[in-house]
Design a protein around this motif. Structure first.
Motif, PDB file in Angstrom:
ATOM      1  N   THR A  88       0.774  -1.166  -0.076  1.00 58.54           N
ATOM      2  CA  THR A  88      -0.142   0.047   0.103  1.00 58.54           C
ATOM      3  C   THR A  88       0.811   1.271  -0.024  1.00 58.54           C
ATOM      4  O   THR A  88       1.665   1.401   0.670  1.00 58.54           O
ATOM      5  CB  THR A  88      -1.055  -0.070   1.234  1.00 58.54           C
ATOM      6  N   LYS A  89       0.713   2.033  -1.089  1.00 61.06           N
ATOM      7  CA  LYS A  89       1.358   3.376  -1.183  1.00 61.06           C
ATOM      8  C   LYS A  89       0.692   4.517  -0.411  1.00 61.06           C
ATOM      9  O   LYS A  89      -0.601   4.792  -0.515  1.00 61.06           O
ATOM     10  CB  LYS A  89       1.630   3.808  -2.510  1.00 61.06           C
ATOM     11  N   LYS A  90       1.305   4.916   0.514  1.00 61.96           N
ATOM     12  CA  LYS A  90       0.524   6.211   1.587  1.00 61.96           C
ATOM     13  C   LYS A  90       1.077   7.375   1.244  1.00 61.96           C
ATOM     14  O   LYS A  90       2.314   7.574   1.166  1.00 61.96           O
ATOM     15  CB  LYS A  90       0.417   5.524   3.020  1.00 61.96           C
ATOM     16  N   SER A  91       0.247   8.424   0.997  1.00 61.54           N
ATOM     17  CA  SER A  91       1.020   9.783   1.017  1.00 61.54           C
ATOM     18  C   SER A  91       0.095  10.870   1.234  1.00 61.54           C
ATOM     19  O   SER A  91      -1.188  10.834   1.617  1.00 61.54           O
ATOM     20  CB  SER A  91       1.360   9.711  -0.569  1.00 61.54           C
ATOM     21  N   ILE A  92       0.623  12.090   1.529  1.00 56.31           N
ATOM     22  CA  ILE A  92      -0.198  13.243   1.718  1.00 56.31           C
ATOM     23  C   ILE A  92      -0.095  14.170   0.504  1.00 56.31           C
ATOM     24  O   ILE A  92       0.990  14.517  -0.009  1.00 56.31           O
ATOM     25  CB  ILE A  92       0.428  14.145   2.924  1.00 56.31           C
ATOM     26  N   GLU A  93      -1.159  14.553  -0.049  1.00 56.23           N
ATOM     27  CA  GLU A  93      -1.141  15.061  -1.476  1.00 56.23           C
ATOM     28  C   GLU A  93      -1.883  16.676  -1.225  1.00 56.23           C
ATOM     29  O   GLU A  93      -2.830  16.628  -0.270  1.00 56.23           O
ATOM     30  CB  GLU A  93      -1.907  14.381  -2.296  1.00 56.23           C
ATOM     31  N   ILE A  94      -1.220  17.870  -1.753  1.00 59.02           N
ATOM     32  CA  ILE A  94      -1.608  18.882  -1.510  1.00 59.02           C
ATOM     33  C   ILE A  94      -1.785  19.599  -2.911  1.00 59.02           C
ATOM     34  O   ILE A  94      -1.264  20.109  -3.630  1.00 59.02           O
ATOM     35  CB  ILE A  94      -0.458  19.719  -0.835  1.00 59.02           C
ATOM     36  N   PRO A  95      -3.254  19.451  -3.394  1.00 56.64           N
ATOM     37  CA  PRO A  95      -3.506  19.949  -4.693  1.00 56.64           C
ATOM     38  C   PRO A  95      -4.022  21.497  -4.434  1.00 56.64           C
ATOM     39  O   PRO A  95      -4.575  21.919  -3.490  1.00 56.64           O
ATOM     40  CB  PRO A  95      -4.685  19.179  -5.179  1.00 56.64           C
ATOM     41  N   ILE A  96      -3.266  22.406  -5.360  1.00 52.95           N
ATOM     42  CA  ILE A  96      -3.788  23.843  -5.494  1.00 52.95           C
ATOM     43  C   ILE A  96      -4.240  24.038  -6.619  1.00 52.95           C
ATOM     44  O   ILE A  96      -3.605  24.006  -7.924  1.00 52.95           O
ATOM     45  CB  ILE A  96      -2.273  24.686  -5.099  1.00 52.95           C
ATOM     46  N   ASN A  97      -5.794  24.095  -6.877  1.00 50.62           N
ATOM     47  CA  ASN A  97      -6.307  24.436  -8.190  1.00 50.62           C
ATOM     48  C   ASN A  97      -6.984  25.769  -8.360  1.00 50.62           C
ATOM     49  O   ASN A  97      -7.538  26.119  -7.400  1.00 50.62           O
ATOM     50  CB  ASN A  97      -7.312  23.204  -8.450  1.00 50.62           C
ATOM     51  N   LEU A  98      -6.765  26.259  -9.521  1.00 52.05           N
ATOM     52  CA  LEU A  98      -7.346  27.531  -9.894  1.00 52.05           C
ATOM     53  C   LEU A  98      -8.797  27.010 -10.601  1.00 52.05           C
ATOM     54  O   LEU A  98      -8.933  26.231 -11.467  1.00 52.05           O
ATOM     55  CB  LEU A  98      -6.578  28.171 -10.911  1.00 52.05           C
ATOM     56  N   ASN A  99      -9.877  27.589 -10.065  1.00 48.54           N
ATOM     57  CA  ASN A  99     -11.229  27.275 -10.373  1.00 48.54           C
ATOM     58  C   ASN A  99     -12.002  28.450 -11.298  1.00 48.54           C
ATOM     59  O   ASN A  99     -11.830  29.566 -10.897  1.00 48.54           O
ATOM     60  CB  ASN A  99     -12.041  26.791  -9.247  1.00 48.54           C
ATOM     61  N   TRP A 100     -12.750  27.910 -12.057  1.00 44.69           N
ATOM     62  CA  TRP A 100     -13.737  28.938 -12.830  1.00 44.69           C
ATOM     63  C   TRP A 100     -14.930  28.175 -12.877  1.00 44.69           C
ATOM     64  O   TRP A 100     -15.386  27.232 -13.295  1.00 44.69           O
ATOM     65  CB  TRP A 100     -13.301  28.975 -14.371  1.00 44.69           C
ATOM     66  N   TYR A 111     -18.058  23.722 -12.871  1.00 41.89           N
ATOM     67  CA  TYR A 111     -16.518  24.429 -12.630  1.00 41.89           C
ATOM     68  C   TYR A 111     -15.614  23.651 -13.357  1.00 41.89           C
ATOM     69  O   TYR A 111     -15.993  22.435 -13.767  1.00 41.89           O
ATOM     70  CB  TYR A 111     -16.395  24.651 -11.154  1.00 41.89           C
ATOM     71  N   VAL A 112     -14.539  24.154 -13.730  1.00 34.69           N
ATOM     72  CA  VAL A 112     -13.358  23.430 -14.251  1.00 34.69           C
ATOM     73  C   VAL A 112     -12.382  23.895 -13.427  1.00 34.69           C
ATOM     74  O   VAL A 112     -12.182  24.944 -12.852  1.00 34.69           O
ATOM     75  CB  VAL A 112     -13.119  23.999 -15.739  1.00 34.69           C
ATOM     76  N   ALA A 113     -11.339  23.063 -13.271  1.00 31.59           N
ATOM     77  CA  ALA A 113     -10.286  23.503 -12.421  1.00 31.59           C
ATOM     78  C   ALA A 113      -8.934  22.864 -12.946  1.00 31.59           C
ATOM     79  O   ALA A 113      -9.029  21.778 -13.593  1.00 31.59           O
ATOM     80  CB  ALA A 113     -10.538  22.453 -11.092  1.00 31.59           C
ATOM     81  N   VAL A 114      -7.671  23.660 -12.673  1.00 31.91           N
ATOM     82  CA  VAL A 114      -6.571  23.086 -13.146  1.00 31.91           C
ATOM     83  C   VAL A 114      -5.470  23.319 -12.198  1.00 31.91           C
ATOM     84  O   VAL A 114      -5.748  24.479 -11.493  1.00 31.91           O
ATOM     85  CB  VAL A 114      -5.993  23.697 -14.569  1.00 31.91           C
ATOM     86  N   GLY A 115      -4.385  22.819 -12.081  1.00 27.73           N
ATOM     87  CA  GLY A 115      -3.231  23.463 -10.898  1.00 27.73           C
ATOM     88  C   GLY A 115      -2.247  22.304 -10.770  1.00 27.73           C
ATOM     89  O   GLY A 115      -2.812  20.970 -11.060  1.00 27.73           O
ATOM     90  N   PRO A 116      -1.210  22.500  -9.762  1.00 29.03           N
ATOM     91  CA  PRO A 116      -0.267  21.637  -9.541  1.00 29.03           C
ATOM     92  C   PRO A 116      -0.609  20.911  -8.133  1.00 29.03           C
ATOM     93  O   PRO A 116      -1.590  21.251  -7.583  1.00 29.03           O
ATOM     94  CB  PRO A 116       0.932  22.432  -9.294  1.00 29.03           C
ATOM     95  N   GLN A 117      -0.081  19.761  -8.204  1.00 28.32           N
ATOM     96  CA  GLN A 117      -0.329  18.927  -6.941  1.00 28.32           C
ATOM     97  C   GLN A 117       0.953  18.483  -6.159  1.00 28.32           C
ATOM     98  O   GLN A 117       1.839  17.968  -7.047  1.00 28.32           O
ATOM     99  CB  GLN A 117      -1.122  17.852  -7.142  1.00 28.32           C
ATOM    100  N   PHE A 118       1.042  18.514  -5.066  1.00 23.97           N
ATOM    101  CA  PHE A 118       2.497  18.167  -4.391  1.00 23.97           C
ATOM    102  C   PHE A 118       2.287  16.757  -3.540  1.00 23.97           C
ATOM    103  O   PHE A 118       1.267  17.064  -2.859  1.00 23.97           O
ATOM    104  CB  PHE A 118       3.204  19.307  -3.675  1.00 23.97           C
ATOM    105  N   GLY A 119       2.986  15.977  -3.721  1.00 20.73           N
ATOM    106  CA  GLY A 119       2.816  14.729  -2.878  1.00 20.73           C
ATOM    107  C   GLY A 119       3.960  14.583  -1.954  1.00 20.73           C
ATOM    108  O   GLY A 119       5.173  14.453  -2.202  1.00 20.73           O
ATOM    109  N   PHE A 120       3.627  14.014  -0.710  1.00 21.65           N
ATOM    110  CA  PHE A 120       4.753  13.540   0.397  1.00 21.65           C
ATOM    111  C   PHE A 120       4.474  12.187   0.768  1.00 21.65           C
ATOM    112  O   PHE A 120       3.444  11.807   1.307  1.00 21.65           O
ATOM    113  CB  PHE A 120       4.825  14.523   1.564  1.00 21.65           C
ATOM    114  N   ASN A 121       5.527  11.252   0.461  1.00 18.67           N
ATOM    115  CA  ASN A 121       5.354   9.934   1.186  1.00 18.67           C
ATOM    116  C   ASN A 121       5.504   9.885   2.542  1.00 18.67           C
ATOM    117  O   ASN A 121       6.220  10.233   2.986  1.00 18.67           O
ATOM    118  CB  ASN A 121       6.371   9.079   0.241  1.00 18.67           C
TER     119      ASN A 121
END
Length: 189
Positions: A88-100, A111-121
């Motif tokens: 099992t792969k476990k992580s904390i993911e932090i998505p930061i999305n710009l929404n319209w 709505y539509v959303a785009v943006g980066p996501q940062f993951g930490f194992n």
């Protein structure tokens, strides 16, 4: 000159008034994900693996423009399989999305959303002494969905890796990427 100064003052006051109407909502987000690992060698079975994610979320919206940002801190978990071993792969993911958001009515909007996501194992970095997951990852989200009654957000999202998520250590080290389909629901207070 007085007209120009007066016009600039009115524009400045309006620019300050828009953020005063901005809305910040907090809530909980969760959902299911289906991941596929892309590997150039057949060391690890790359079949789809299901998992889940859950965590707090916040949304900042400018009502007149429909633009906003949502940020979450999600605990993410999915399975991996090599030969007869599973992990099992476990992580904390932090998505930061710009929404319209495009409002159809006060009941339903899209709505539509785009943006980066940062993951930490946060789990084991090694799997079956063959696969090593990176400590942190960077990916990009593209998604769309519906907002119901201004509180419930339901959406679909595709998350693709921007760089390798880990390394397979076989005869030679081979990097792999992981892309994920996500279906989510968020309740905003």
């Amino acid at each position: 000159m007085k007209k120009l100064l007066s016009t600039l003052m009115v524009i400045a006051c309006l620019a300050l008034a828009i953020p005063a109407q901005a809305q910040i909502k907090f809530g909980v987000k969760g959902g299911l994900n289906v991941s596929k690992m892309y590997i150039s060698k057949d060391v690890v079975n790359s079949d789809n693996r299901a998992g889940f994610f859950i965590g707090p979320t916040a949304e900042f919206t400018l009502p007149l423009l429909g633009l906003g940002v949502d940020v979450s801190a999600l605990y993410n978990q999915y399975g991996a399989k090599a030969d007869n071993e599973t992990a099992t792969k476990k992580s904390i993911e932090i998505p930061i999305n710009l929404n319209w958001t495009i409002g159809f009515s006060s009941i339903v909007s899209a709505y539509v959303a785009v943006g980066p996501q940062f993951g930490f194992n946060v789990g084991d970095r090694w799997f079956d002494n063959v696969c090593e997951f990176k400590k942190n990852t960077t990916s990009f989200n593209v998604g769309a969905g519906l907002k119901l009654l201004s509180h419930l957000k339901v959406g679909a999202n595709y998350n693709f890796a921007l760089k390798d998520n880990g390394t397979i250590h076989a005869e030679e080290a081979i990097g792999f990427k992981q892309n994920t389909w996500q279906i989510s629901a968020a309740y905003l207070f």
